[in-house]
Design a protein around this motif. Sequence first.
Motif: not given
Length: 435
Positions: A16-28, A104-111, A141-149
């Motif tokens: 896993q790479d270090e996590p980054t935040r993805v804010p909305p592309v426009e003001e909300t 988070v971006e990640a890589e697996a060593n398998c198919s 303390e836990t985010p309401v939403f997380t994404v890992q690819v």
Amino acid sequence: MESVVCNGKFELKIKQDEPTRVPPVEETEKGHHFLCNLDQNLAAIIKTIHLYKSPDKGNEDAAKVIRESLSKALVHFYPLAGRLTISPEGKLIVDCTGEGPPFVEAEANCSVSELLSIASVDPMVLKNLVYEVPGAKNIIETPVFTVQVTKFNCGAFAVGIGMNHCMADGISGVEFLNSWGEIARGLPLSTPPSLDRTNLKARDPPQIDFPHNEFVDIEDISNTHDLYEEEEMVYKAFPFNTEKLVRLKEKALEGGVLSKCTTFEALTALVWRARCKSLKMHHDQQTKLLFAVDVRSKLNPNLPKGFFGNGMFLTNALCKAGDLLDSPLSHAVELVQGAVKVVTDSYMRSSIDYFEMKRVRPSINGTLVVTAWSRLDLLSANFGWGKTIYSGPADVPGKEVVLFLPSGEDKRSINVHLEMPISAMKTFELEIMQI
């Protein structure tokens, strides 16, 4: 960060790479987003994975496409870009900060096929595809939403999602994924979200008009908790194809007590009885069944199309284990049907007000919680790589939970997933095999 899982033949590594935040592309919109009393009872992280593999394109751009489309989707679903906090009334509420979920971006060593092969033996391996914030001590303390690819070496990739259940139920979650996928493919939203939850507010003043056994705390006179502690817990999935489900419904209708029943009602009744027997519940042991009913069309007024939140109501049936086991299957089915019928607008308003006055959550002592994902179109989310090749939970249900997942090409078969002490699981399997 690297996770390592070994199945005796192959060592799976997910970097896993270090996590980054993805804010909305426009003001909300900023400020506090109301969570109703139904949401308060569901503050747990639901982890799902969605696997993609296209014969026409690899996974090189997967993380970029998922990230950029997410930032656009969060403009419409902006509460997911916020964080949980406590309101002055002492309830959970969303602070719409616009900071965005960890990505988070990640890589697996398998198919992907090797991963699924390992997961068929050890389903807990799938948890490595969902980002979990280290050091989070509680739900605030836990985010309401997380994404890992996660990219696989075969060109496939996984989108792993962790979402707090207080934000959305299964129907809303699938609609969110479909909307996110539409944005990724450059399409307009077919179902724009409706974020307003005020239809689910408690009345003023609140009034309790019905008994609410979902909150009843049951005494464990069968020492089930000791069994959980003393024995190894095992996880298993039991397949019910369409032929077996037909036989089950025929068995439920034997004796002419019932004129009809649904697949869900028959399967829930079977599992409830088999679990009581497997856990050797005392004849006088109270046992409770909890399951969710979609109330979008039952509330007055109805919840709007595209409602993003929890439109599911946790209903219940309560009886003694002896009554359940000494009676035919049709009796258990009747109890399930009764739990469905009781869910009316007035009953739900009473339950919402009950929580407003008592501030208690449904007790799960002596309880079976059935979670049915069998009616959800889990494969539909399309980010440009076609529908998923697999979608499902990334962790196993808890000891009180049984999960119904769709199976087969037509999704009409059902796999029953559960975790039990090893001795109880052997008995449960014998009971299930009789159908």
